[in-house]
Design a protein around this motif. Structure first.
Motif, PDB file in Angstrom:
ATOM      1  N   LEU A  43       0.821  -1.216   0.000  1.00  0.00           N
ATOM      2  CA  LEU A  43       0.000   0.000   0.000  1.00  0.00           C
ATOM      3  C   LEU A  43       0.853   1.265   0.000  1.00  0.00           C
ATOM      4  N   TRP A  44       2.151   1.112   0.231  1.00  0.00           N
ATOM      5  CA  TRP A  44       3.037   2.272   0.188  1.00  0.00           C
ATOM      6  C   TRP A  44       3.217   2.795  -1.232  1.00  0.00           C
ATOM      7  N   ILE A  45       3.008   1.935  -2.220  1.00  0.00           N
ATOM      8  CA  ILE A  45       3.320   2.323  -3.603  1.00  0.00           C
ATOM      9  C   ILE A  45       2.541   3.563  -4.030  1.00  0.00           C
ATOM     10  N   PRO A  46       1.195   3.598  -3.875  1.00  0.00           N
ATOM     11  CA  PRO A  46       0.491   4.824  -4.282  1.00  0.00           C
ATOM     12  C   PRO A  46       0.802   6.028  -3.398  1.00  0.00           C
ATOM     13  N   LEU A  47       1.258   5.794  -2.158  1.00  0.00           N
ATOM     14  CA  LEU A  47       1.606   6.904  -1.267  1.00  0.00           C
ATOM     15  C   LEU A  47       3.047   7.380  -1.469  1.00  0.00           C
ATOM     16  N   ARG A  48       3.783   6.665  -2.327  1.00  0.00           N
ATOM     17  CA  ARG A  48       5.176   7.017  -2.649  1.00  0.00           C
ATOM     18  C   ARG A  48       6.058   7.056  -1.408  1.00  0.00           C
ATOM     19  N   GLN A  49       5.830   6.115  -0.526  1.00  0.00           N
ATOM     20  CA  GLN A  49       6.661   5.976   0.655  1.00  0.00           C
ATOM     21  C   GLN A  49       7.839   5.054   0.348  1.00  0.00           C
ATOM     22  N   ARG A  50       9.005   5.379   0.906  1.00  0.00           N
ATOM     23  CA  ARG A  50      10.190   4.559   0.674  1.00  0.00           C
ATOM     24  C   ARG A  50      10.527   3.769   1.936  1.00  0.00           C
ATOM     25  N   PRO A  51      10.737   2.465   1.794  1.00  0.00           N
ATOM     26  CA  PRO A  51      11.121   1.680   2.967  1.00  0.00           C
ATOM     27  C   PRO A  51      12.550   1.963   3.377  1.00  0.00           C
ATOM     28  N   GLY A  52      12.860   1.731   4.630  1.00  0.00           N
ATOM     29  CA  GLY A  52      14.213   1.868   5.137  1.00  0.00           C
ATOM     30  C   GLY A  52      14.552   0.676   5.999  1.00  0.00           C
ATOM     31  N   LEU A  53      15.701   0.732   6.620  1.00  0.00           N
ATOM     32  CA  LEU A  53      16.100  -0.341   7.522  1.00  0.00           C
ATOM     33  C   LEU A  53      15.056  -0.530   8.619  1.00  0.00           C
ATOM     34  N   GLY A  54      14.511   0.588   9.121  1.00  0.00           N
ATOM     35  CA  GLY A  54      13.492   0.509  10.161  1.00  0.00           C
ATOM     36  C   GLY A  54      12.226  -0.178   9.685  1.00  0.00           C
ATOM     37  N   THR A  55      11.879   0.017   8.412  1.00  0.00           N
ATOM     38  CA  THR A  55      10.679  -0.602   7.857  1.00  0.00           C
ATOM     39  C   THR A  55      10.831  -2.116   7.815  1.00  0.00           C
ATOM     40  N   ILE A  56      11.935  -2.556   7.261  1.00  0.00           N
ATOM     41  CA  ILE A  56      12.174  -3.994   7.126  1.00  0.00           C
ATOM     42  C   ILE A  56      12.310  -4.634   8.502  1.00  0.00           C
ATOM     43  N   SER A  57      13.015  -3.956   9.408  1.00  0.00           N
ATOM     44  CA  SER A  57      13.189  -4.492  10.759  1.00  0.00           C
ATOM     45  C   SER A  57      11.852  -4.575  11.485  1.00  0.00           C
TER      46      SER A  57
ATOM     47  N   THR B  17       2.155   8.248   8.114  1.00  0.00           N
ATOM     48  CA  THR B  17       2.976   9.377   7.680  1.00  0.00           C
ATOM     49  C   THR B  17       2.708   9.732   6.215  1.00  0.00           C
ATOM     50  N   GLY B  18       2.387   8.708   5.399  1.00  0.00           N
ATOM     51  CA  GLY B  18       2.065   8.983   4.009  1.00  0.00           C
ATOM     52  C   GLY B  18       0.799   9.805   3.874  1.00  0.00           C
ATOM     53  N   LEU B  19      -0.225   9.464   4.663  1.00  0.00           N
ATOM     54  CA  LEU B  19      -1.464  10.244   4.646  1.00  0.00           C
ATOM     55  C   LEU B  19      -1.249  11.633   5.242  1.00  0.00           C
ATOM     56  N   ALA B  20      -0.415  11.714   6.287  1.00  0.00           N
ATOM     57  CA  ALA B  20      -0.137  13.014   6.897  1.00  0.00           C
ATOM     58  C   ALA B  20       0.580  13.935   5.917  1.00  0.00           C
TER      59      ALA B  20
END
Length: 225
Positions: free
Chosen positions: A92-106, A166-169
């Motif tokens: 669901l991050w794709i349409p919000l153009r959010q980028r994953p990071g180390l924190g996301t994967i962890s 954060t994407g919606l914000a």
């Protein structure tokens, strides 16, 4: 002549240089120790907060209502479903153009493991009666809000659930409105699947947005370490 000022000997290229390296450094940056500590302490506390709410048995957090409902239909643990749902949410991050990071994967892995591990060692509150269960509930909500500020403040990428917030914000909603809207929607779906809903669920859904809005800016790292 090799090695001369006009024709220097080429240095071996770093394995993390160029466009591919720039992308890799965006997704998996090289954080320093204090950021890693903040990240993983926050992720463990997030799972521990969820475990406190489950153990209180007064209604789980909205996401764990969903995980419990899925668990009841499959036999997989709540923590396992936390990992699976977290991985799916990243789509669901794709349409919000959010980028994953180390924190996301962890986050996808550590929070689920933390829920199951904390439930394993956490004392059963039944012996303490309703008072101890209420204390577990209150502690679970506050710990989850602190944990949210902690790992988001490490600036190594939000979790898959908080990435939606954060994407919606970033598109005009306040953190409070985005988080509360997500939590309420999830708890309805989780309830339909048979997850445990109670006063704790309502308290969490209403309180986590305002508390997250308090803790996130106060725990954000403002300067690179």
């Amino acid at each position: 002549m090799p090695g001369s000022p006009t024709n220097p000997v080429p240095r071996p290229s770093s394995p993390r240089t160029g466009k591919a390296a720039a992308l890799l450094d965006t997704v998996l940056p090289r954080p320093r120790g204090s950021r890693l500590v903040r990240l993983y302490v926050g992720l463990y506390l997030f799972g521990a907060g969820g475990a406190l709410l489950i153990a209180a048995d007064l209604g789980s957090s909205p996401w764990d209502v969903l995980h419990q409902g899925l668990s009841r239909h499959t036999g997989l643990s709540v923590g396992t479903w936390s990992i699976i749902v977290g991985a799916l949410l990243m789509l669901l991050w794709i349409p919000l153009r959010q980028r994953p990071g180390l924190g996301t994967i962890s986050n996808v892995v550590v929070v689920g493991l933390s829920v199951d591990a904390t439930l394993w060692w956490l004392p059963d509150p039944e012996a303490g009666g309703l008072g101890l269960r209420a204390a577990y509930l209150a502690a679970g909500i506050v710990v989850t809000a602190i944990a949210t500020g902690c790992y988001i403040g490490a600036r190594l990428g939000p979790g898959p659930r908080d990435g939606l917030m954060t994407g919606l914000a970033a598109r005009g909603l306040s953190i409070r409105a985005a988080r509360t809207g997500i939590e309420v929607s999830v708890v309805v779906f989780g309830f339909l699947l048979g997850g445990t809903v109670g006063v704790g669920t309502l308290a969490f859904a209403l309180a986590i947005g305002p508390l997250a809005q308090v803790f996130i800016p106060r725990m954000r790292l403002r300067e690179p370490e």
